[in-house]
Design a protein around this motif. Sequence first.
Motif, PDB file in Angstrom:
ATOM      1  N   GLU A 197      45.756  44.655  32.763  1.00 46.39           N
ATOM      2  CA  GLU A 197      45.973  44.278  34.156  1.00 46.39           C
ATOM      3  C   GLU A 197      44.756  43.509  34.670  1.00 46.39           C
ATOM      4  O   GLU A 197      43.618  43.771  34.248  1.00 46.39           O
ATOM      5  CB  GLU A 197      46.216  45.529  35.012  1.00 46.39           C
ATOM      6  CG  GLU A 197      47.552  46.192  34.698  1.00 46.39           C
ATOM      7  CD  GLU A 197      47.941  47.270  35.683  1.00 46.39           C
ATOM      8  OE1 GLU A 197      49.091  47.245  36.151  1.00 46.39           O
ATOM      9  OE2 GLU A 197      47.107  48.141  35.979  1.00 46.39           O
ATOM     10  N   PRO A 198      44.958  42.569  35.601  1.00 42.15           N
ATOM     11  CA  PRO A 198      43.835  41.792  36.136  1.00 42.15           C
ATOM     12  C   PRO A 198      42.858  42.683  36.899  1.00 42.15           C
ATOM     13  O   PRO A 198      43.265  43.586  37.624  1.00 42.15           O
ATOM     14  CB  PRO A 198      44.502  40.788  37.073  1.00 42.15           C
ATOM     15  CG  PRO A 198      45.948  40.797  36.721  1.00 42.15           C
ATOM     16  CD  PRO A 198      46.244  42.147  36.164  1.00 42.15           C
ATOM     17  N   GLN A 199      41.581  42.396  36.738  1.00 48.86           N
ATOM     18  CA  GLN A 199      40.556  43.145  37.473  1.00 48.86           C
ATOM     19  C   GLN A 199      40.429  42.615  38.891  1.00 48.86           C
ATOM     20  O   GLN A 199      40.544  41.414  39.141  1.00 48.86           O
ATOM     21  CB  GLN A 199      39.204  43.030  36.763  1.00 48.86           C
ATOM     22  CG  GLN A 199      39.173  43.687  35.405  1.00 48.86           C
ATOM     23  CD  GLN A 199      37.802  43.603  34.751  1.00 48.86           C
ATOM     24  OE1 GLN A 199      37.655  43.883  33.573  1.00 48.86           O
ATOM     25  NE2 GLN A 199      36.772  43.218  35.513  1.00 48.86           N
ATOM     26  N   VAL A 200      40.178  43.512  39.824  1.00 52.47           N
ATOM     27  CA  VAL A 200      39.912  43.104  41.201  1.00 52.47           C
ATOM     28  C   VAL A 200      38.637  42.272  41.253  1.00 52.47           C
ATOM     29  O   VAL A 200      38.569  41.249  41.931  1.00 52.47           O
ATOM     30  CB  VAL A 200      39.798  44.344  42.112  1.00 52.47           C
ATOM     31  CG1 VAL A 200      39.355  43.953  43.518  1.00 52.47           C
ATOM     32  CG2 VAL A 200      41.128  45.092  42.159  1.00 52.47           C
ATOM     33  N   ASP A 201      37.634  42.709  40.506  1.00 49.73           N
ATOM     34  CA  ASP A 201      36.389  41.960  40.383  1.00 49.73           C
ATOM     35  C   ASP A 201      36.291  41.438  38.950  1.00 49.73           C
ATOM     36  O   ASP A 201      35.926  42.178  38.037  1.00 49.73           O
ATOM     37  CB  ASP A 201      35.197  42.859  40.696  1.00 49.73           C
ATOM     38  CG  ASP A 201      33.862  42.137  40.570  1.00 49.73           C
ATOM     39  OD1 ASP A 201      33.871  40.908  40.313  1.00 49.73           O
ATOM     40  OD2 ASP A 201      32.810  42.794  40.724  1.00 49.73           O
ATOM     41  N   PRO A 202      36.624  40.175  38.730  1.00 51.39           N
ATOM     42  CA  PRO A 202      36.623  39.640  37.366  1.00 51.39           C
ATOM     43  C   PRO A 202      35.261  39.718  36.684  1.00 51.39           C
ATOM     44  O   PRO A 202      35.188  39.701  35.442  1.00 51.39           O
ATOM     45  CB  PRO A 202      37.053  38.179  37.555  1.00 51.39           C
ATOM     46  CG  PRO A 202      37.723  38.139  38.888  1.00 51.39           C
ATOM     47  CD  PRO A 202      37.029  39.163  39.719  1.00 51.39           C
ATOM     48  N   LYS A 203      34.192  39.814  37.467  1.00 53.03           N
ATOM     49  CA  LYS A 203      32.855  39.842  36.888  1.00 53.03           C
ATOM     50  C   LYS A 203      32.445  41.233  36.400  1.00 53.03           C
ATOM     51  O   LYS A 203      31.426  41.377  35.724  1.00 53.03           O
ATOM     52  CB  LYS A 203      31.838  39.341  37.917  1.00 53.03           C
ATOM     53  CG  LYS A 203      32.067  37.891  38.349  1.00 53.03           C
ATOM     54  CD  LYS A 203      31.042  37.465  39.399  1.00 53.03           C
ATOM     55  CE  LYS A 203      31.288  36.028  39.845  1.00 53.03           C
ATOM     56  NZ  LYS A 203      30.306  35.617  40.898  1.00 53.03           N
ATOM     57  N   VAL A 254      41.575  53.280  39.625  1.00 51.97           N
ATOM     58  CA  VAL A 254      42.781  52.502  39.934  1.00 51.97           C
ATOM     59  C   VAL A 254      42.473  51.375  40.909  1.00 51.97           C
ATOM     60  O   VAL A 254      43.196  50.380  40.954  1.00 51.97           O
ATOM     61  CB  VAL A 254      43.891  53.400  40.525  1.00 51.97           C
ATOM     62  CG1 VAL A 254      44.481  54.302  39.472  1.00 51.97           C
ATOM     63  CG2 VAL A 254      43.390  54.208  41.716  1.00 51.97           C
ATOM     64  N   TRP A 255      41.397  51.524  41.681  1.00 50.08           N
ATOM     65  CA  TRP A 255      41.042  50.490  42.643  1.00 50.08           C
ATOM     66  C   TRP A 255      40.352  49.306  41.978  1.00 50.08           C
ATOM     67  O   TRP A 255      40.123  48.277  42.620  1.00 50.08           O
ATOM     68  CB  TRP A 255      40.151  51.069  43.738  1.00 50.08           C
ATOM     69  CG  TRP A 255      40.767  52.270  44.395  1.00 50.08           C
ATOM     70  CD1 TRP A 255      40.375  53.569  44.273  1.00 50.08           C
ATOM     71  CD2 TRP A 255      41.911  52.277  45.250  1.00 50.08           C
ATOM     72  NE1 TRP A 255      41.192  54.395  44.999  1.00 50.08           N
ATOM     73  CE2 TRP A 255      42.152  53.626  45.613  1.00 50.08           C
ATOM     74  CE3 TRP A 255      42.762  51.289  45.743  1.00 50.08           C
ATOM     75  CZ2 TRP A 255      43.198  53.994  46.446  1.00 50.08           C
ATOM     76  CZ3 TRP A 255      43.815  51.668  46.573  1.00 50.08           C
ATOM     77  CH2 TRP A 255      44.018  52.992  46.915  1.00 50.08           C
ATOM     78  N   ASP A 256      40.058  49.434  40.698  1.00 50.67           N
ATOM     79  CA  ASP A 256      39.414  48.334  39.975  1.00 50.67           C
ATOM     80  C   ASP A 256      40.411  47.302  39.462  1.00 50.67           C
ATOM     81  O   ASP A 256      39.998  46.239  38.980  1.00 50.67           O
ATOM     82  CB  ASP A 256      38.618  48.878  38.771  1.00 50.67           C
ATOM     83  CG  ASP A 256      37.405  49.688  39.194  1.00 50.67           C
ATOM     84  OD1 ASP A 256      36.879  49.435  40.296  1.00 50.67           O
ATOM     85  OD2 ASP A 256      36.984  50.583  38.421  1.00 50.67           O
ATOM     86  N   LEU A 257      41.700  47.604  39.538  1.00 50.11           N
ATOM     87  CA  LEU A 257      42.715  46.740  38.926  1.00 50.11           C
ATOM     88  C   LEU A 257      43.807  46.360  39.919  1.00 50.11           C
ATOM     89  O   LEU A 257      44.114  47.103  40.848  1.00 50.11           O
ATOM     90  CB  LEU A 257      43.367  47.449  37.732  1.00 50.11           C
ATOM     91  CG  LEU A 257      42.465  47.830  36.557  1.00 50.11           C
ATOM     92  CD1 LEU A 257      43.242  48.675  35.551  1.00 50.11           C
ATOM     93  CD2 LEU A 257      41.898  46.588  35.875  1.00 50.11           C
TER      94      LEU A 257
END
Length: 680
Positions: free
Chosen positions: A312-318, A327-330
Motif C-alpha cells: 500500500e502507498p505510504q502517507v509519507d513516501p520518504k 495504520v496511519w502510515d499507509l
Amino acid sequence: MQVRRDSGGMELGEGSLNPGFRDADGGGGGGSVAEDPGDGRRDAEYAQVKPYAGMPKEVLLLHSSKARYRVPREILFWLMVTCTLALVALTVTVIALSPRCMNWWQVSPVYQVYLRSFKDSDGDGVGDLKGIQEQLNHFQYLNIESVWVSPFYRSPMRDSGYDVEDFRAVDPLFGTMQDFEKLLAEMHNKGLKLIVDFIPNHTSDRHRWFNLSRTGDPRYKDYYVWADCNGSEPRPNNWVSVFGNSAWTYDGVRGQCYLHQFLKEQPDLNLRNPHVRKEMTDIIHFWLEKGVDGFRMGAVNRLLEAAHLRDEPQVDPKKAPESVTSVWDLHHDYTTSQLGLHDLLRDWRDEMEAYSREPGRYRFMVTESYDYHEVDKTMMYYGTSLVKESDFPFNFYLLDLPRNTSGLWVKHLVQLWMANMPKGQWPNWLVGNHDQPRIASSAGQTYIRAINLLLLTLPGTPTTYYGEEIGMENNDNDNNGTDGPTWDPAGKYNASASQDPQRSPMQWSGDVNAGFNNKTNATWLPLHPHYRSINVKAQKEDRGSVLAQYRLLSALRQSELPFLRGWFCFVHADASVFSYLRELDGHDRAFLMVLNFGARAAVTDLSSVPELPERLTVRMSTNRTNDGKALQKSGIPTEAGESLVIQYTTNTRYNPSHPEQCYVSEKACYLSAIDLLYKC
C-alpha cells in the motif's frame, strides 16, 4: 274473502282461496277449500288480500311488484352499491396517499449494551445475558425499543469476544443458549427488539475452520487469506494491522503467512471463496431463525482485500519502509473498500429480506465502517435506489464534537452527513461506543445535556452507548498504574490507547459495586469513583438530572410528528450557538432548538427569521428552571452548555423559502381537519 256456511253455522275462512292453506285434517279453517277459479280471478282475489306473515310465494310476488314496495327496494339497493364503491374508493385513496409506516428502528433510539459491563447476574464480575433480562424495564423507562448487544459467541476472549470460536454457540461466560432464547422471548413480550453483533471479517485462530485450513484440508484450504513467506521474514507486503505492526503472521504448520487485519489471533476470512460466503450466510440464517431482529455488521470495509497483495502507498513516501508500523502510515487502497464489497453486503441484505416479509418482523441491518474524511465511501452503504443495503451506516462524524466547542463546528459536522446522504435515506447519529472515549469526558459534563438533546432532536435514529443517559465518564484510572489487568488489546500495545476506560461497569445505584454485581465484590473492570453520585437510581429521583432529561426527550421525539416525519432546517450558527428547527407541512406546531456549545453565555437574535413568531415558549430547557418561559425571538438567552426546545405555533413554514437549508427523509404532510398524514 269467502264465506262458507256449514251445519247451520257460519265461519270466516281467511285466505281460503290459497290452495296451500290446509289445517291438520286437510281442511282450511274446519272446511274444504274452494276450487281454483282460474289465474285471472285468483290474481284479482289475491290483490284484495293484505300482506300477512307466512303468505305464500304467489301473494308475496304479487305485492312485491307494486311500485310502493319495488321503488324503495331499488333505491336501497343502489344506495348500498354506491356507498360500497365510495368506501372502496376512499380506502384506495387513503392507502395511496398515506406515507409509509415508520419502522421500529426509526421510531426508537438504538441503545448499545456492552455485555461485559451492563449487569452481572451470577456474581462472577462479568455482565451476562441474564443480567440484561433483569434490566429490561430500564429500556422501557427510557422509551427505548431497540437494543444492540455486543458479541456473546463462544470465544477465547483475546479481543473481548470479537474473536469468535463458534458463531452458533453462546460463551459460558455470558450464559447458555437457553438464556439467550429466554432473553429474546422476554424482550419480544415487552415489545423490545434485539440487534446482535455479526463479525464476518475474521474468526478466532481457535475456530475449527482455521485449524482445518492450516493443516491443508482440501475443503478449508482457502477459507483464510494465505501467502507465501518464511519464518524469518513474515512480510508478503507492507500491510499493517489495526493494532500495529505487520498484518501477517507465519504459521509453522502450513509453512505460509496468514493475514490478520486485527490481532494475530484473529485471522481474516477469505470472503472471495464462495464456500466461506455460504458459511456466513448460513450463520445469518441461524440467528434469524432464532428470532433476532437485526445485525450490526462489524468492520465491513475490511471484508475484502486486493488479490494482488501489492504494497500500500505510504502517507509519507520518504519514511523508511521498515519503520511503517501503524495504520496511519499507509493509504489503505488495497485492504479496505474493495470492489465486490457492496455486492457481498447486498447479498446478505437480500437474505434478510426473506425474513422481513412476516408482518411486524422487519429485520434491520446497520454497518460499521470508519471512513474518516471519505464520507462518500460511507454513503455507499445505503445502497442505491434499485438495490438495498444497510438501513443506515453508523455515523461517526459527531465523535469529533470535542475538537471544537462552537455552534459553527457542530453545524459543520451535522451538515457533513445531511449534505452527502442520498435523497430519501434515513440518518443516524452517535457520539460514543465501546471503541471511543465517553463524550461526557471528552466534551465535558457541561455539554452532556446539550449533546443528548442534539441526538434526540436531529432527524433520524440516535444511538446511545450504555451510560450516556446518565452522563457516565471514562474511568481513566481504571487499570493505569494499578495491579489490575489491561483487557483491551489496543492498551496492551499502547497504554494510552486502551479502550477499557469507556467500558467500566454500568452505574445502577450508589450501593456496593454500583448495583452492577449484587452477589460478590467482583467487577471485571474497576468502578468509576463517581458512581455514588452518577447512577440511575439517584437520577430517577432528580427531575433535573441527565437521565430525567433523556427520558423526556425520548418521549417528546416519539409523540410529536415533526421530530419523526418533519423537515430539519438550519436556522443559525455562530461561535457559540447552533440552532435548527423541526416542522411538518400542514402542522401548525413546530419546534426550534437553540444549543449553546460555546464557553460562555450568549443571546441569540433570530428577528431576521420572519417565519418565527415574535413570542416563543420554552417547551424544555436543559436548565429546568427555564421550562415554560416566554421569550422574544430577538433575544434568546442561553448559558454555556444550555439548550432549549422551543415550541411555537404558526401556519407559515420555513422550508419552502429555504430549500438549500432544509432536509427531509420521508416527506409527508398533515391534514389537521381530520388528523391525517398524507403524501405530498
